[in-house]
Design a protein around this motif. Structure first.
Motif, PDB file in Angstrom:
ATOM      1  N   LEU A 180     -10.900 -17.561 -41.938  1.00  0.00           N
ATOM      2  CA  LEU A 180      -9.713 -18.137 -42.568  1.00  0.00           C
ATOM      3  C   LEU A 180      -9.093 -19.242 -41.717  1.00  0.00           C
ATOM      4  CD1 LEU A 180      -8.022 -14.854 -43.855  1.00  0.00           C
ATOM      5  CD2 LEU A 180      -9.065 -16.639 -45.273  1.00  0.00           C
ATOM      6  N   THR A 181      -9.256 -19.178 -40.402  1.00  0.00           N
ATOM      7  CA  THR A 181      -8.670 -20.193 -39.529  1.00  0.00           C
ATOM      8  C   THR A 181      -9.332 -21.554 -39.713  1.00  0.00           C
ATOM      9  OG1 THR A 181     -10.169 -19.563 -37.726  1.00  0.00           O
ATOM     10  CG2 THR A 181      -8.006 -18.495 -37.794  1.00  0.00           C
ATOM     11  N   LEU A 182     -10.526 -21.595 -40.281  1.00  0.00           N
ATOM     12  CA  LEU A 182     -11.206 -22.876 -40.482  1.00  0.00           C
ATOM     13  C   LEU A 182     -10.445 -23.775 -41.439  1.00  0.00           C
ATOM     14  CD1 LEU A 182     -14.918 -21.690 -40.813  1.00  0.00           C
ATOM     15  CD2 LEU A 182     -13.804 -22.682 -38.812  1.00  0.00           C
ATOM     16  N   ALA A 183      -9.740 -23.174 -42.402  1.00  0.00           N
ATOM     17  CA  ALA A 183      -9.049 -23.959 -43.426  1.00  0.00           C
ATOM     18  C   ALA A 183      -7.694 -24.455 -42.970  1.00  0.00           C
ATOM     19  CB  ALA A 183      -8.898 -23.127 -44.697  1.00  0.00           C
ATOM     20  N   ALA A 184      -7.214 -24.051 -41.792  1.00  0.00           N
ATOM     21  CA  ALA A 184      -5.911 -24.494 -41.294  1.00  0.00           C
ATOM     22  C   ALA A 184      -6.064 -25.849 -40.621  1.00  0.00           C
ATOM     23  CB  ALA A 184      -5.341 -23.478 -40.307  1.00  0.00           C
ATOM     24  N   SER A 185      -5.147 -26.770 -40.944  1.00  0.00           N
ATOM     25  CA  SER A 185      -5.257 -28.132 -40.414  1.00  0.00           C
ATOM     26  C   SER A 185      -4.106 -28.529 -39.516  1.00  0.00           C
ATOM     27  CB  SER A 185      -5.353 -29.141 -41.575  1.00  0.00           C
ATOM     28  OG  SER A 185      -4.209 -29.077 -42.392  1.00  0.00           O
ATOM     29  N   THR A 186      -3.078 -27.703 -39.361  1.00  0.00           N
ATOM     30  CA  THR A 186      -1.964 -28.005 -38.453  1.00  0.00           C
ATOM     31  C   THR A 186      -1.850 -26.893 -37.429  1.00  0.00           C
ATOM     32  OG1 THR A 186      -0.310 -26.875 -39.823  1.00  0.00           O
ATOM     33  CG2 THR A 186      -0.724 -29.205 -40.298  1.00  0.00           C
ATOM     34  N   ARG A 187      -1.157 -27.194 -36.319  1.00  0.00           N
ATOM     35  CA  ARG A 187      -1.004 -26.186 -35.263  1.00  0.00           C
ATOM     36  C   ARG A 187      -0.242 -24.967 -35.778  1.00  0.00           C
ATOM     37  NH1 ARG A 187      -0.474 -30.945 -32.131  1.00  0.00           N
ATOM     38  NH2 ARG A 187       1.767 -31.042 -32.499  1.00  0.00           N
ATOM     39  N   GLN A 188       0.801 -25.207 -36.586  1.00  0.00           N
ATOM     40  CA  GLN A 188       1.575 -24.085 -37.109  1.00  0.00           C
ATOM     41  C   GLN A 188       0.729 -23.221 -38.030  1.00  0.00           C
ATOM     42  OE1 GLN A 188       5.149 -25.214 -39.181  1.00  0.00           O
ATOM     43  NE2 GLN A 188       5.527 -23.163 -39.962  1.00  0.00           N
ATOM     44  N   ALA A 189      -0.030 -23.859 -38.931  1.00  0.00           N
ATOM     45  CA  ALA A 189      -0.870 -23.094 -39.842  1.00  0.00           C
ATOM     46  C   ALA A 189      -1.948 -22.328 -39.084  1.00  0.00           C
ATOM     47  CB  ALA A 189      -1.509 -24.027 -40.873  1.00  0.00           C
ATOM     48  N   THR A 190      -2.507 -22.933 -38.042  1.00  0.00           N
ATOM     49  CA  THR A 190      -3.529 -22.251 -37.250  1.00  0.00           C
ATOM     50  C   THR A 190      -2.951 -21.023 -36.558  1.00  0.00           C
ATOM     51  OG1 THR A 190      -4.696 -24.338 -36.895  1.00  0.00           O
ATOM     52  CG2 THR A 190      -5.204 -22.527 -35.393  1.00  0.00           C
ATOM     53  N   ALA A 191      -1.744 -21.163 -35.981  1.00  0.00           N
ATOM     54  CA  ALA A 191      -1.116 -20.033 -35.295  1.00  0.00           C
ATOM     55  C   ALA A 191      -0.785 -18.909 -36.284  1.00  0.00           C
ATOM     56  CB  ALA A 191       0.143 -20.496 -34.579  1.00  0.00           C
ATOM     57  N   GLU A 192      -0.252 -19.260 -37.446  1.00  0.00           N
ATOM     58  CA  GLU A 192       0.085 -18.233 -38.438  1.00  0.00           C
ATOM     59  C   GLU A 192      -1.157 -17.530 -38.951  1.00  0.00           C
ATOM     60  OE1 GLU A 192       2.318 -20.152 -41.464  1.00  0.00           O
ATOM     61  OE2 GLU A 192       4.161 -20.293 -40.287  1.00  0.00           O
ATOM     62  N   THR A 193      -2.230 -18.294 -39.165  1.00  0.00           N
ATOM     63  CA  THR A 193      -3.471 -17.679 -39.648  1.00  0.00           C
ATOM     64  C   THR A 193      -4.084 -16.777 -38.589  1.00  0.00           C
ATOM     65  OG1 THR A 193      -3.869 -19.642 -41.030  1.00  0.00           O
ATOM     66  CG2 THR A 193      -5.713 -18.155 -40.682  1.00  0.00           C
ATOM     67  N   ALA A 194      -4.010 -17.180 -37.323  1.00  0.00           N
ATOM     68  CA  ALA A 194      -4.536 -16.335 -36.252  1.00  0.00           C
ATOM     69  C   ALA A 194      -3.770 -15.010 -36.180  1.00  0.00           C
ATOM     70  CB  ALA A 194      -4.461 -17.073 -34.918  1.00  0.00           C
ATOM     71  N   GLU A 195      -2.452 -15.058 -36.358  1.00  0.00           N
ATOM     72  CA  GLU A 195      -1.662 -13.824 -36.373  1.00  0.00           C
ATOM     73  C   GLU A 195      -2.047 -12.953 -37.563  1.00  0.00           C
ATOM     74  OE1 GLU A 195       2.442 -14.765 -36.303  1.00  0.00           O
ATOM     75  OE2 GLU A 195       2.395 -15.692 -34.312  1.00  0.00           O
ATOM     76  N   LEU A 196      -2.267 -13.583 -38.720  1.00  0.00           N
ATOM     77  CA  LEU A 196      -2.674 -12.828 -39.905  1.00  0.00           C
ATOM     78  C   LEU A 196      -4.028 -12.168 -39.693  1.00  0.00           C
ATOM     79  CD1 LEU A 196      -2.317 -12.027 -42.892  1.00  0.00           C
ATOM     80  CD2 LEU A 196      -3.376 -14.222 -43.500  1.00  0.00           C
TER      81      LEU A 196
END
Length: 539
Positions: A180-196
């Motif tokens: 799921l982290t592959l689809a994140a394109s911003t630092r905030q989205a990447t951090a939130e996806t990693a927590e998820l």
């Protein structure tokens, strides 16, 4: 009867270049492609080349561990600007085959597959044409994947396969939720996806199939809006479901460049202000965007356009990053088709705009007026002197005060390259000196009989320090933190010694001593290659 899935994912194609940060460094002549190379950030290795992986170097590994496994490893710091600058020729090559291309990140582009497939005849022909075109025009090796939805296409590209239409859920079911982290394109989205992802694993949901099997209502109640978007990706759908109402108007910010900009650092000054305007307008309207279009016009009327994928509510810094990367790609001179004349017009457009779930000011409100004025002043200075004209100190891990600080350009991500919480054997004990001179000041440390104090490999001094002699500086040097002269010592502590990079054959041994001179502030002295230097001054 089972409920019909609302909406259907568009069929997308993704072109991906493996190990792109390494390939970018090779393209710019920084390293030899045959030697083992690893790119690192403050957390560890980000990307390792094929020779480095053959030696055991893996992503996420600490740099020290990587160097122990592969002593000849070449380490390069992560540089998004370098990656984007070197990626522009490759995107231009893709545009000779496909008209509407979006850059997800340097090393990956995405586009709708239906039109190009109808033009060339089949998905297989399209993939072969893209791989061949990129290899011929840029020399880079890439992989192409096609699937229903963005996540499926990304995973297909990494595997180098074409996922047949309608089989995406089965293709995704066995994939790890970390995808799921592959689809994140911003630092905030990447951090939130990693927590998820971490939370899903602790709940026992380790595959996309297990996550997709959850009821939508349960996901919304437990994981919120971000979890719903990830849930749609896991089911092979688009992040945002289709809506029946009229979409939001695009958000636009434009400016004229006077005088015209020929260099990327000059254009980046205007781009930064423009990105702040765009972010503020999106915030006021309470919207987010899925695409950022960067457009420029040259003196001779040539139009330059590039589109970047972006998700969530991008900050001004994240918008600025994309624009700066793109300007570097256009104006650096390394592109196969640089602008034919200086830039006179710059325009940013937020596309695929939709209402934000929750967009608001920070918990403590907007930034203060003084902070905004200081930021504008720093940007003006950068416009005159270039991006490196205004630097900000960033604390990071290290054994001594000089190594524990780095300078980054104003507006760049102020992230340390080395972890501050990592163990540092031989570290100078706290508190550290408040003043560290730009260049170490030469000095001598002598004992009671005037002999130079030495430190052996076991950390034992040749004699008790009695006096410190601060040597005079060169006439052209800046004033030092302490006046030259000879000072008797009231007290001293140490030494603390250690050898760095001992496994490489090019290690250096240093020893530190704290001294309290009579008539001068306390000093931190360092002994290296037989010479003492003043490394810091205590308050």
């Amino acid at each position: 009867m089972a409920a019909v899935e609302p909406g259907r994912a568009a069929r997308r194609a993704v072109l991906w270049v493996p190990d792109w940060p390494v390939a970018a460094a090779v393209a710019e002549g920084l390293v030899d492609p045959q030697v083992p190379v690893a790119v690192h950030d403050n957390r560890g290795v980000v990307v390792a080349s094929a020779p480095a992986r053959a030696a055991g170097v893996r992503r996420g590994m600490r740099r020290r561990s990587a160097q122990q496994l592969c002593p000849e490893l070449v380490l390069l710091p992560a540089d998004p600007v370098r990656d984007a600058r070197a990626f522009e020729p490759l995107v231009q090559a893709v545009e000779t085959v496909v008209a509407d291309v979006e850059v997800v990140r340097p090393g990956m582009v995405v586009f709708l597959a239906r039109g190009p497939v109808r033009h060339v005849g089949s998905e297989e022909i399209l993939a072969e044409l893209l791989v061949g075109t990129v290899a011929t025009e840029t020399g880079a090796e890439c992989q192409v994947g096609i699937g229903d939805g963005l996540l499926a296409a990304m995973l297909a590209a990494r595997a180098g396969v074409l996922v047949p239409a309608g089989t995406t859920p089965a293709f995704l079911a066995g994939q790890d939720v970390a995808a799921l982290t592959l689809a994140a394109s911003t630092r905030q989205a990447t951090a939130e996806t990693a927590e998820l992802v971490d939370l899903l694993r602790r709940l026992g949901l380790r595959t996309l199939g297990a996550f997709a099997a959850l009821a939508t209502g349960d996901v919304a109640a437990r994981f919120g809006t971000h979890g719903l978007g990830a849930h749609r990706l896991a089911r092979g759908l688009d992040v945002r479901p289709p809506v029946s109402r009229r979409p939001e108007d695009d958000v636009l910010a434009a400016t004229e460049l006077d005088p015209p900009a020929e260099r990327s650092d000059v254009a980046a000054f205007a781009a930064r202000s423009l990105a702040e305007q765009l972010a503020e307008r999106m915030l006021r309207r309470g919207v987010v965007c899925a695409r950022l279009q960067v457009a420029a016009r040259t003196e001779d009327g040539t139009e330059l356009v590039r589109t970047w994928s972006i998700d969530d509510a991008p900050t001004a810094a994240e918008l600025t990053d994309r624009v700066r990367w793109q300007l570097e790609g256009w104006l650096s001179g390394r592109s196969g088709r640089p602008p034919s004349a200086p830039l006179t017009h710059l325009e940013l457009e937020a596309q695929e705009v939709s209402p934000a779930g929750a967009v608001q000011d920070g918990l403590w409100g907007r930034s203060r007026r003084g902070e905004a004025q200081a930021s504008r002043a720093a940007l003006r200075v950068q416009g005159l002197l270039g991006a490196e004209g205004v630097l900000v100190p960033v604390l990071q891990g290290g054994r001594d005060p000089r190594a524990a600080a780095r300078l980054v350009a104003w507006g760049d991500e102020a992230a340390p390259l080395r972890r501050t919480d990592a163990p540092w054997p031989g570290q100078v004990p706290a508190p550290w000196p408040a003043t560290v001179p730009t260049e170490p000041v030469p000095a001598r440390l002598v004992d009671a009989v005037g002999a130079e104090v030495r430190v052996d490999a076991r950390g034992t001094t040749s004699g008790a320090p009695a006096r410190v002699v601060v040597l005079p500086h060169a006439p052209t040097a800046a004033p030092g933190p302490v006046e030259p002269g000879e000072y008797p010592l009231l007290a001293w502590a140490g030494p603390w010694h250690g050898t760095e990079r001992w496994w490489s054959g090019q290690g250096r041994r240093r020893a530190y001593v704290q001294v309290v001179p009579d008539g001068a502030p306390a000093l931190l002295l360092a002994l290296e290659q037989g010479a003492w230097r003043v490394e810091g001054v205590y308050d």
